[in-house]
Design a protein around this motif. Sequence first.
Motif, short mmCIF file in Angstrom:
data_model
loop_
_atom_site.label_atom_id
_atom_site.label_comp_id
_atom_site.label_asym_id
_atom_site.label_seq_id
_atom_site.Cartn_x
_atom_site.Cartn_y
_atom_site.Cartn_z
N GLY A 184 0.81 -1.21 0.00
CA GLY A 184 0.00 0.00 0.00
C GLY A 184 0.84 1.26 0.00
N PHE A 185 1.93 1.25 0.74
CA PHE A 185 2.83 2.40 0.74
C PHE A 185 3.51 2.53 -0.62
N ARG A 186 3.83 1.40 -1.24
CA ARG A 186 4.47 1.45 -2.57
C ARG A 186 3.52 2.05 -3.62
N GLU A 187 2.25 1.76 -3.49
CA GLU A 187 1.28 2.33 -4.43
C GLU A 187 1.25 3.85 -4.35
N ALA A 188 1.52 4.38 -3.17
CA ALA A 188 1.52 5.84 -2.99
C ALA A 188 2.87 6.45 -3.33
N SER A 189 3.89 5.62 -3.57
CA SER A 189 5.23 6.12 -3.86
C SER A 189 5.23 6.94 -5.14
N THR A 190 6.12 7.91 -5.20
CA THR A 190 6.18 8.82 -6.34
C THR A 190 7.18 8.39 -7.40
N GLY A 191 7.75 7.21 -7.28
CA GLY A 191 8.70 6.74 -8.27
C GLY A 191 9.25 5.39 -7.90
N PRO A 192 10.01 4.78 -8.79
CA PRO A 192 10.61 3.48 -8.48
C PRO A 192 11.63 3.61 -7.34
N ALA A 193 11.90 2.50 -6.68
CA ALA A 193 12.87 2.51 -5.59
C ALA A 193 14.22 2.95 -6.12
N PRO A 194 14.86 3.92 -5.47
CA PRO A 194 16.17 4.37 -5.94
C PRO A 194 17.22 3.29 -5.74
N PRO A 195 18.28 3.31 -6.54
CA PRO A 195 19.35 2.34 -6.33
C PRO A 195 19.97 2.51 -4.95
N ALA A 196 20.53 1.43 -4.43
CA ALA A 196 21.04 1.43 -3.05
C ALA A 196 22.39 2.14 -2.98
N ARG A 197 22.36 3.44 -3.24
CA ARG A 197 23.53 4.30 -3.08
C ARG A 197 23.08 5.48 -2.23
N PHE A 198 23.66 5.63 -1.05
CA PHE A 198 23.14 6.61 -0.11
C PHE A 198 24.25 7.53 0.39
N PRO A 199 23.91 8.82 0.61
CA PRO A 199 24.92 9.77 1.10
C PRO A 199 25.35 9.44 2.52
N PHE A 200 26.62 9.66 2.76
CA PHE A 200 27.18 9.44 4.10
C PHE A 200 28.36 10.40 4.28
N GLY A 201 28.13 11.49 5.00
CA GLY A 201 29.20 12.39 5.37
C GLY A 201 30.00 12.96 4.21
N GLY A 202 29.31 13.40 3.16
CA GLY A 202 30.03 13.96 2.02
C GLY A 202 30.49 12.93 1.03
N LEU A 203 30.05 11.69 1.19
CA LEU A 203 30.37 10.61 0.27
C LEU A 203 29.07 9.91 -0.12
N HIS A 204 29.18 8.96 -1.04
CA HIS A 204 28.07 8.07 -1.33
C HIS A 204 28.52 6.64 -1.11
N LEU A 205 27.79 5.90 -0.29
CA LEU A 205 28.10 4.50 -0.07
C LEU A 205 27.27 3.66 -1.05
N ASP A 206 27.95 2.78 -1.78
CA ASP A 206 27.32 2.00 -2.82
C ASP A 206 27.08 0.58 -2.32
N PHE A 207 25.80 0.29 -2.05
CA PHE A 207 25.42 -1.04 -1.59
C PHE A 207 24.94 -1.94 -2.73
N THR A 208 24.94 -1.42 -3.95
CA THR A 208 24.39 -2.19 -5.06
C THR A 208 25.23 -3.43 -5.37
N ARG A 209 26.48 -3.44 -4.96
CA ARG A 209 27.32 -4.61 -5.25
C ARG A 209 27.04 -5.76 -4.29
N LEU A 210 26.21 -5.53 -3.27
CA LEU A 210 25.83 -6.59 -2.35
C LEU A 210 24.53 -7.22 -2.83
N GLU A 211 24.44 -8.54 -2.78
CA GLU A 211 23.22 -9.22 -3.21
C GLU A 211 22.03 -8.86 -2.33
N ASP A 212 22.29 -8.60 -1.07
CA ASP A 212 21.23 -8.27 -0.11
C ASP A 212 21.61 -7.00 0.64
#
Length: 504
Positions: free
Chosen positions: A60-88
């Motif tokens: 239900g929350f996904r139906e209200a979402s405004t776009g597809p799930a962003p790739p698993a790359r998230f800001p961290f202290g002036g950097l971006h941590l890339d979790f996309t190389r992890l299977e989970d």
Amino acid sequence: MDVVVVGAGPTGLMLAGELGQSGVRTMVLERRPEPSGTAKAGGLAGQILQLLHYRGELAGFREASTGPAPPARFPFGGLHLDFTRLEDPPMGAMLLPQPQLEGLLAERAIERGVEVRRGHEAVGLRQDEDAVTVELRGPDGPDAVSARFLVGCDGGRSRIRELAGIPFPGTSFPEVERLASLTVPDAVTVLDDGGLEIAGTGRIPFGYTATERGVFACSGMGDTMGVYTAEVEETEYGDDVPMTVAELSASVTRVLGIDLPLGAPLRMTRFGYSAKQADTYRVGRVFLAGDAAHLFPAGGVAINAGMLDAANLAWKVAGSVQGWAPPGLLDTYSDERRAAAERTLLHTRAQVALRRGHGPGGDALRALFLELTADEQPLRRLGALMAGTDVGSSTSDAHPLVGSFATDRALRVDHEDPRFAGLLRGGHPVLLDLADRGHLRELADAWAGRVAVLGAAIDERPADALLIRPDACIAWAATVDEPDEAASSGLREALTTWFGAPTT
């Protein structure tokens, strides 16, 4: 009234919906006469998504979402941590701007019998052994509402926290953060790596750039561009003063030293950062949750932390209202969620040091940090901290999973395994039998109506059985092939500790 919640933000509305689901009579009071249209947060991230999956509400929350799930790359202290190389990946996100999120949570709460009153400001507070009363200033003049419990979810400048006399120590950082999502103007080209090419200026790399005047960040995707600045300013902005494109443009010029063309705004917000935590989240019948209890000096964590506060508190308050709560249960809320907030403060304070360093020293610090996160284990540890799942460890004599969240990785199942959609539906705890331990199911039947019993088969199961609380925290676990007598004794103790005396 059983519970009054002050504040109709994500934390307060989440709490109200959880309480309403449990049949607790709940009222939400909000000082603003209308919901805010400002998208202070852009969506959900972290453990709250897993909890919604267990509630059977994620779709239900996904139906209200405004776009597809962003790739698993998230800001961290002036950097971006890339979790996309992890299977989970240990961290995920959903695009759901705060106004839409609050609307969804308000609808959810109202459907469950919660009353939401807007335009009512808390101005006084008193409590005794039986009830707590909040004095109000409303559209029709002074008023007052009494309940068995009161929860302040009214933000970093919480009036409830002030009225309850709870200290809020910590640090406020002298920075103004500006964040915007905009259309891409003709003079800007979005590059494949997320960077921007500016006509007449050149290339601006994706990610963060620290200068002596502040921090700038940009990211491009398709026909949108994200722009962020942070700089020290003396100006104080009220929450009701909207940010403009001209204000953002001037900030970019000051920080980066260039004139960056900007398109039409899609989302704009301005905020400051603080690192603070209330000395306690409970005084008598008064509780704090969300920003009223803690402030973190980094983005992307506050809503997750606040909604997890709500999930932790709701079933404990419901148990007290319904009469089955064991002694001391309500006190565990402050202990557990303060410890969780300490973990979040740890990594968000570290982010301050990372992002504020400029020059060769700051660049070296960030480069070394990225080298360390090239290894899987440090990357997973940081992801768990960001997701709010690293909340401490179990006691030395307990199963390693006790005290942790029941994540996909902990259960050793695929992400959002459909068998567990609705595992904690209705906010009930569950005894999850993974090894057909009939004697444990029979024991749990003595808590029928309060604890659900479910069976499942998992390859390489992490335990023979798990007692999972309504907030998805693992309260007890039987080791693989644990003798019946020991497993029964441990389960009985855990059931009594968390869910009171048996019903039969």
